[in-house]
Design a protein around this motif. Sequence first.
Motif, PDB file in Angstrom:
ATOM      1  N   ASP A 569       0.849  -1.203   0.000  1.00 46.29           N
ATOM      2  CA  ASP A 569       0.000   0.000   0.000  1.00 46.29           C
ATOM      3  C   ASP A 569       0.873   1.237   0.000  1.00 46.29           C
ATOM      4  O   ASP A 569       2.080   1.169   0.250  1.00 46.29           O
ATOM      5  N   THR A 570       0.232   2.375  -0.285  1.00 45.26           N
ATOM      6  CA  THR A 570       0.917   3.678  -0.266  1.00 45.26           C
ATOM      7  C   THR A 570       0.389   4.518   0.869  1.00 45.26           C
ATOM      8  O   THR A 570       0.252   5.735   0.742  1.00 45.26           O
ATOM      9  N   GLY A 571       0.107   3.861   2.000  1.00 42.59           N
ATOM     10  CA  GLY A 571      -0.557   4.530   3.112  1.00 42.59           C
ATOM     11  C   GLY A 571       0.366   5.250   4.071  1.00 42.59           C
ATOM     12  O   GLY A 571       1.438   5.759   3.699  1.00 42.59           O
ATOM     13  N   LEU A 572      -0.066   5.235   5.350  1.00 41.59           N
ATOM     14  CA  LEU A 572       0.607   6.023   6.378  1.00 41.59           C
ATOM     15  C   LEU A 572       2.025   5.540   6.673  1.00 41.59           C
ATOM     16  O   LEU A 572       2.894   6.323   7.046  1.00 41.59           O
ATOM     17  N   GLY A 573       2.258   4.274   6.554  1.00 45.61           N
ATOM     18  CA  GLY A 573       3.562   3.727   6.921  1.00 45.61           C
ATOM     19  C   GLY A 573       3.711   3.564   8.439  1.00 45.61           C
ATOM     20  O   GLY A 573       2.868   4.035   9.225  1.00 45.61           O
ATOM     21  N   ILE A 574       4.763   2.880   8.832  1.00 41.84           N
ATOM     22  CA  ILE A 574       4.999   2.589  10.255  1.00 41.84           C
ATOM     23  C   ILE A 574       6.425   3.009  10.598  1.00 41.84           C
ATOM     24  O   ILE A 574       7.363   2.720   9.843  1.00 41.84           O
ATOM     25  N   ALA A 575       6.602   3.683  11.747  1.00 44.35           N
ATOM     26  CA  ALA A 575       7.941   4.104  12.181  1.00 44.35           C
ATOM     27  C   ALA A 575       8.821   2.881  12.432  1.00 44.35           C
ATOM     28  O   ALA A 575       8.340   1.812  12.828  1.00 44.35           O
ATOM     29  N   ALA A 576      10.142   3.045  12.221  1.00 42.29           N
ATOM     30  CA  ALA A 576      11.074   1.915  12.325  1.00 42.29           C
ATOM     31  C   ALA A 576      11.071   1.306  13.723  1.00 42.29           C
ATOM     32  O   ALA A 576      11.178   0.087  13.872  1.00 42.29           O
ATOM     33  N   ASP A 577      10.933   2.142  14.757  1.00 47.89           N
ATOM     34  CA  ASP A 577      10.980   1.617  16.117  1.00 47.89           C
ATOM     35  C   ASP A 577       9.689   0.942  16.543  1.00 47.89           C
ATOM     36  O   ASP A 577       9.599   0.420  17.646  1.00 47.89           O
ATOM     37  N   GLU A 578       8.675   0.929  15.679  1.00 46.24           N
ATOM     38  CA  GLU A 578       7.395   0.286  16.012  1.00 46.24           C
ATOM     39  C   GLU A 578       7.110  -0.926  15.160  1.00 46.24           C
ATOM     40  O   GLU A 578       6.115  -1.623  15.379  1.00 46.24           O
ATOM     41  N   GLN A 579       7.991  -1.224  14.208  1.00 44.37           N
ATOM     42  CA  GLN A 579       7.672  -2.260  13.234  1.00 44.37           C
ATOM     43  C   GLN A 579       7.665  -3.660  13.844  1.00 44.37           C
ATOM     44  O   GLN A 579       7.010  -4.554  13.316  1.00 44.37           O
ATOM     45  N   THR A 580       8.422  -3.866  14.913  1.00 44.66           N
ATOM     46  CA  THR A 580       8.383  -5.183  15.574  1.00 44.66           C
ATOM     47  C   THR A 580       7.159  -5.314  16.462  1.00 44.66           C
ATOM     48  O   THR A 580       6.525  -6.376  16.521  1.00 44.66           O
ATOM     49  N   ALA A 581       6.804  -4.227  17.122  1.00 46.75           N
ATOM     50  CA  ALA A 581       5.714  -4.278  18.104  1.00 46.75           C
ATOM     51  C   ALA A 581       4.347  -4.437  17.458  1.00 46.75           C
ATOM     52  O   ALA A 581       3.401  -4.883  18.123  1.00 46.75           O
ATOM     53  N   VAL A 582       4.198  -4.063  16.169  1.00 46.40           N
ATOM     54  CA  VAL A 582       2.865  -4.114  15.555  1.00 46.40           C
ATOM     55  C   VAL A 582       2.317  -5.542  15.462  1.00 46.40           C
ATOM     56  O   VAL A 582       1.110  -5.723  15.246  1.00 46.40           O
ATOM     57  N   PHE A 583       3.194  -6.554  15.643  1.00 44.56           N
ATOM     58  CA  PHE A 583       2.718  -7.945  15.608  1.00 44.56           C
ATOM     59  C   PHE A 583       2.260  -8.428  16.976  1.00 44.56           C
ATOM     60  O   PHE A 583       1.825  -9.576  17.105  1.00 44.56           O
ATOM     61  N   ASP A 584       2.394  -7.570  18.009  1.00 49.05           N
ATOM     62  CA  ASP A 584       1.913  -7.947  19.332  1.00 49.05           C
ATOM     63  C   ASP A 584       0.417  -7.686  19.423  1.00 49.05           C
ATOM     64  O   ASP A 584      -0.088  -6.688  18.878  1.00 49.05           O
ATOM     65  N   PRO A 585      -0.309  -8.582  20.111  1.00 51.79           N
ATOM     66  CA  PRO A 585      -1.761  -8.384  20.231  1.00 51.79           C
ATOM     67  C   PRO A 585      -2.107  -7.041  20.872  1.00 51.79           C
ATOM     68  O   PRO A 585      -1.448  -6.608  21.827  1.00 51.79           O
ATOM     69  N   PHE A 586      -3.100  -6.348  20.289  1.00 48.87           N
ATOM     70  CA  PHE A 586      -3.678  -5.108  20.821  1.00 48.87           C
ATOM     71  C   PHE A 586      -2.748  -3.902  20.702  1.00 48.87           C
ATOM     72  O   PHE A 586      -3.047  -2.848  21.263  1.00 48.87           O
TER      73      PHE A 586
END
Length: 636
Positions: A569-586
């Motif tokens: 996608d060409t959306g908002l994107g995710i900051a580098a320091d959050e890319q691992t945490a986005v796979f955690d529940p909630f």
Amino acid sequence: MGASGRTRGASADQITASERAKWSSAPRRVTGTERTCGGSTSARERHSSASRATSPVPGPHGTSLGSRDQAQTVLSWETPRRWTSMTSSSVTVPFTFTDRDGRLRAKNRLESLRKTGLIDARRRLALDSITRLAAQTTAATTAAVSLVTSDRQIHPSVYGADGSDSDLRDRPISHSFCQFVVINDAPLVVEDARVHPVLSQHPAVLEDGVVSYAGLPLHDPDGEVLGALCVVDVVPRTWTEDQLTGLGDLVTAVETEIALGLSRRETQLDHQRLLSVLDGAENTMIVLANGEGVVTMMNRAAVLALEHDSASIVGSWTLGDLARIARPDVSSASAGADSGAGGAADWILEATDGSHRVISVQVSVVQDVNGGVEGYVVVGDDVSARRRTEHLLRETVRQQEIVVRHLEALDVARSGFIATASHELRTPVTSILGYTELLADGAAGELSSSQSAMVDRVDRNSRRLLHLIEDLLNLARIDATASDRVRTTVDVMALVDLAWEGLQPDLIGRDLGTSIDVAEGLVVSADALELERALLNLLSNAVKFTPDGGSVGLEVRSHDDNVTFQVTDTGLGIAADEQTAVFDPFYRSHTVHAQAIPGSGIGLALVRRIAEDHGGTVQLESELGQGTTVTLTIPG
């Protein structure tokens, strides 16, 4: 060496009438023997080799005095140990009275002299018996062990001189005959120096009254010439074969004493070096013991650890005594066993301030070639800090195990609660959705525009809540039934069609560009419903976080026996320091919170669980403000 008339021993009055008759005849010129080429390994062999080539009476520059018709008689050492007369015609190398080769100043020779420890001009009682025997054997006025430096001759032992006359023990080299023995590394035998063309004007003759002289070189074990064992007299002497033979035997005795002294010196140096090495091990306790286990040496670290002075332990304590300091309950029998070799053991030592130190001790046995016990080496390291750390680690691990068990129990309870709550919520939410549909269809009468808007809002939020409930139920179901799941061969194209069809409600009213590119003939072994749900979650996230005017794409390819589903996608994107945490529940990113985008934070966590359940992976690449690419890889 020089000697004065104030000496004991054989005096002129004690010389026999026949000898005096010889002295009253024409003057006799006698000089020293010369060296041959080649070395030897013992004093006797050196004397023997030196005698095989002798010289006539040399002139000032090594020239011969007297013609062949007047061949001068010299004394030579011949095997087996016989002094015989030889003529000057047999000589090849002249005996020299000048140090042309710099032998007296040779660095190695002077260093060898220093190592003997005999050049401090102190009397050496061990050599006195040898010089006494030399004087008695030759009936000489004086006998001495003479060590020759570059400028002095030193006598660690003199027999025949007045013991209180200390100037005889340290004389300038100008008064030395022994220097010539060193220069030539060969014996020097003189019957009457007063008529010698070179020695007649020597200070030893003019000032010290030396008339006759016999000196044999002394060597250290490495063959360096150190000086001479010499005998002198104040009257002319004819040195006999037996006298010179006996003097040669005594040379061996002196050299043996020198060798023993050097050996003792090396032993002491080794002892000091060992002490330095042991004391250098500041954090290691080292104790040495003999074959009976009696302590013979200990380093500074051992003294500090045991808090006992080494003088009170060395020579009196055994290794068993040391073990009892560390473990007072050790019996005498077992303490004796402690002096043997074995694995490492901890000794706990109590300090005077009541603190405790833990020493890890290893005992090694030193054996001789026959397997007999020669001694023991005890090496101990202070492991107090390590043991405390190990104790803390064990306690931490135990506490962590307790925490893990509690967390596992809580996780089971959480999963059960989520499943139960979600199931209980699903029924009323489904009912709400059903009634909103009836109201929207006019089952309760015609709705005004404001009423229709309210019914639409209730329907929209009810569906959002139902979607959250479905995600929670799916997450709990995956955790509970991962091992019991049945997989079938799934047609990838059909799977993508179902997921894309489920995405259509999210695309209503949106201005997004979409694209699908699926390779033909792809199949995977998977749970079709779960894989469809994972793909739908990825597509829904891409649509949700891409503003209007952007694009969402799906590309499916086969790669290394795997099938990859890549959603871009060409959306908002995710900051580098959050890319691992986005796979955690909630978990929801800061950007999502800031823009109040609805969602539960379960979607990507559910995708990862499904991927791992199928033996696959999920990877994310994103740049804030530029878009995101998520790749789901499933084994083919």
